[in-house]
Every structure is written in C-alpha cells, then in structure tokens.
Design an enzyme around this catalytic site. Sequence first.
Site, PDB file in Angstrom:
ATOM      1  N   LYS A 155       3.345   6.272   4.230  1.00  0.00           N
ATOM      2  CA  LYS A 155       2.745   4.943   4.242  1.00  0.00           C
ATOM      3  C   LYS A 155       2.559   4.406   5.666  1.00  0.00           C
ATOM      4  O   LYS A 155       2.095   3.284   5.835  1.00  0.00           O
ATOM      5  CB  LYS A 155       3.629   3.961   3.471  1.00  0.00           C
ATOM      6  CG  LYS A 155       3.972   4.392   2.053  1.00  0.00           C
ATOM      7  CD  LYS A 155       4.967   3.416   1.440  1.00  0.00           C
ATOM      8  CE  LYS A 155       5.488   3.895   0.106  1.00  0.00           C
ATOM      9  NZ  LYS A 155       6.473   2.970  -0.487  1.00  0.00           N
ATOM     10  N   LYS A 175      20.599  15.529  -4.016  1.00  0.00           N
ATOM     11  CA  LYS A 175      20.656  14.068  -3.984  1.00  0.00           C
ATOM     12  C   LYS A 175      21.640  13.491  -4.997  1.00  0.00           C
ATOM     13  O   LYS A 175      22.202  12.428  -4.796  1.00  0.00           O
ATOM     14  CB  LYS A 175      19.263  13.485  -4.228  1.00  0.00           C
ATOM     15  CG  LYS A 175      18.449  13.273  -2.971  1.00  0.00           C
ATOM     16  CD  LYS A 175      19.023  12.122  -2.164  1.00  0.00           C
ATOM     17  CE  LYS A 175      18.273  11.931  -0.860  1.00  0.00           C
ATOM     18  NZ  LYS A 175      18.872  10.861  -0.054  1.00  0.00           N
ATOM     19  N   HIS A 199      -6.734 -15.807   7.990  1.00  0.00           N
ATOM     20  CA  HIS A 199      -5.424 -15.284   8.375  1.00  0.00           C
ATOM     21  C   HIS A 199      -5.540 -14.203   9.457  1.00  0.00           C
ATOM     22  O   HIS A 199      -4.735 -13.271   9.489  1.00  0.00           O
ATOM     23  CB  HIS A 199      -4.701 -14.744   7.151  1.00  0.00           C
ATOM     24  CG  HIS A 199      -4.538 -15.764   6.061  1.00  0.00           C
ATOM     25  ND1 HIS A 199      -3.703 -16.852   6.189  1.00  0.00           N
ATOM     26  CD2 HIS A 199      -5.128 -15.872   4.835  1.00  0.00           C
ATOM     27  CE1 HIS A 199      -3.775 -17.588   5.083  1.00  0.00           C
ATOM     28  NE2 HIS A 199      -4.622 -17.023   4.254  1.00  0.00           N
ATOM     29  N   ARG A 252       0.429 -13.046   4.571  1.00  0.00           N
ATOM     30  CA  ARG A 252       1.854 -13.368   4.428  1.00  0.00           C
ATOM     31  C   ARG A 252       2.671 -13.090   5.686  1.00  0.00           C
ATOM     32  O   ARG A 252       3.873 -13.340   5.719  1.00  0.00           O
ATOM     33  CB  ARG A 252       2.429 -12.581   3.245  1.00  0.00           C
ATOM     34  CG  ARG A 252       1.725 -12.917   1.937  1.00  0.00           C
ATOM     35  CD  ARG A 252       2.216 -12.061   0.791  1.00  0.00           C
ATOM     36  NE  ARG A 252       1.493 -12.354  -0.447  1.00  0.00           N
ATOM     37  CZ  ARG A 252       1.600 -11.648  -1.568  1.00  0.00           C
ATOM     38  NH1 ARG A 252       2.406 -10.604  -1.606  1.00  0.00           N
ATOM     39  NH2 ARG A 252       0.915 -11.968  -2.640  1.00  0.00           N
ATOM     40  N   PRO A 289       0.818  -1.212   0.000  1.00  0.00           N
ATOM     41  CA  PRO A 289       0.000   0.000   0.000  1.00  0.00           C
ATOM     42  C   PRO A 289       0.854   1.265   0.000  1.00  0.00           C
ATOM     43  O   PRO A 289       1.886   1.328   0.659  1.00  0.00           O
ATOM     44  CB  PRO A 289      -0.807  -0.117   1.293  1.00  0.00           C
ATOM     45  CG  PRO A 289      -0.804  -1.563   1.627  1.00  0.00           C
ATOM     46  CD  PRO A 289       0.499  -2.084   1.133  1.00  0.00           C
ATOM     47  N   ARG A 340      11.974  -4.019  -9.253  1.00  0.00           N
ATOM     48  CA  ARG A 340      10.588  -3.679  -9.555  1.00  0.00           C
ATOM     49  C   ARG A 340      10.480  -3.539 -11.069  1.00  0.00           C
ATOM     50  O   ARG A 340      11.303  -4.028 -11.808  1.00  0.00           O
ATOM     51  CB  ARG A 340      10.192  -2.359  -8.876  1.00  0.00           C
ATOM     52  CG  ARG A 340      10.294  -2.346  -7.351  1.00  0.00           C
ATOM     53  CD  ARG A 340       9.880  -0.965  -6.858  1.00  0.00           C
ATOM     54  NE  ARG A 340       9.870  -0.847  -5.402  1.00  0.00           N
ATOM     55  CZ  ARG A 340      10.894  -0.431  -4.682  1.00  0.00           C
ATOM     56  NH1 ARG A 340      12.028  -0.100  -5.286  1.00  0.00           N
ATOM     57  NH2 ARG A 340      10.807  -0.331  -3.371  1.00  0.00           N
TER      58      ARG A 340
END
Length: 287
Positions: free
Chosen positions: A61, A160, A96, A117, A2, A270
């Site tokens: 998150k 950066k 679960h 999981r 998420p 990814r």
Amino acid sequence: MPELPEVEVVRRGLERWVARRTVAEAEVLHPRSVRRHIAGGEDFASRLKGQTIGEPSRRGKYLWLPLADTHTAVLAHLGMSGQLLVQPHDAPDEKHLRIRVRFDDELATELRFVDQRTFGGLSLHGTDDHGLPDVIAHIARDPLDPLFDDAAFHTALRAKRSTIKRALLDQSLISGVGNIYADEALWRAKLHYERPTATFTRPRTAELLGHVRDVMNAALSVGGTSFDALYVNVNGESGYFDRSLDAYGREGLPCRRCSTPMRRRPWMNRSSYYCPRCQRPPRVTVG
C-alpha cells in the site's frame, strides 16, 4: 483505506504524468500534511525544488517518488482520504488542497495532494541500495511482486500461529492486502476468516495466494474499488470494482455461489463478510 490495487492505479498514473519531470517549486498549504517530514514544510519544499522525479514505485500500500540521482524519495501516505491529482495550472484549487508541486516544463500541469481528513501526507526519506525508503524497510513484498517468495510465505504463515485473515493483513508477512481484498480472496477460496494458519498445507496456501492475485488483478483492470469520492486516480476518476465484489459489503444478499444470505461479523474494529455455508467456521480455534 486504499489497498494494493488502488495504490497501483495511482502509481501508474504518476508514472505517466509525473515521472522524469523537474520540480520548479513546491508549496505546503497545511502543516499536518508534512508532519512526518520532521524538518517541516519549508524544508520539504526547498529540498524538493530543482529535483527530477524518477519512476514512481510501490510496495504493498506504500507509494513513493524517487528523486533521480539521489538516495532520497517522497513517500506518500494516502491515509483515509489522500489523493494525488494531476491538474492543469489554471484548474480551481480543491477545497482540501494541502500540497502543490509545479514543474519546470511546458506541460502546464501540476501535482496536487488533496486530503479531506488530513490523515495522510508527504515526506522525504532516505532510501537503501534498492531504492526502498528506510521507514518501510520492514514491509514485506506484495503478492504481485515478481520477487514474492511463495514458499517462504507458507513457512512464515504456518509459524504465525494466528488466524488467516489476521495473517493476510499483517504487512510484515504479506503487504498490500486490506480488509476488502482479504474478504474477497477468502470467499473465493472457501475459507473462513478464523481458520488457523497452522492448518494450512502448501497446496492450500498456493491456492489462496492464487485467489489473492486474481482478485487484485481483477480490481486493477477496472481501476480499483471506490465506495465514495475519496479514492480516485490521478485524473480524479473512481474505480469500478465495487460492482464486482463477491463478499465485502454484501450482508444479507445471496452468496453468488450457493445463494445463502451473506453475513457480516465485527472483527478487529472492522467487519468480516462471508458465506456461512461456503466458508464454514473452523473446528479448531487459536487459543
């Protein structure tokens, strides 16, 4: 996993159904789901009993439930498959189900942490004077936070010496953006994911931040993005933003802007989805 919109949808559900309720008892059904609570499941359950839940909070998150009148909060790690569900007491247990929290009132609903999981979990942590759990003090504010500093972000971005997608996923620079919404914002901004951050001007950074905010607000309006049954809100409902995605998951489909087939490239374990015509690779690379 998420990202900000999905976690915010869950936070809003908890604000409606869990805030200001007092815990009657907590039950830990799987030790891995409290592994970040070093003192163990019994300590977690006993410390939660009798506490009143404050206003659920989020940074990027990360989601937490402050315990009223304490400097403590329950930090939720949703991981890949964690769900916080509000269910009637008599609803059958999920296969679960890992943690159950019952409340001292007549609403006849309980909070359940379900995690297929077992990568996620709940844990108790101390909080600072602003209510932020100490273990996430290093996490930057997210772009929907009213106190997010656009100018400071631009300065940090330029310093950066990285590439733009790496920077967007750096939670110490800007929080809440993951792979899906990074690809979506970069498509909207017509930026290749390998564009060096040192090349960004203030107007270009401002434009990109605008697209990040727009795509996250659009996702929020339809409950977030769900590709399977693992992400749901507190009522067990999926989000619908996957139907509106312009980049992520659209390999081989025509770009919604120029009709060129979209591409997917492996990227940091990814995938990155982009339009080869609208999002041309940079001439300058980061060495």
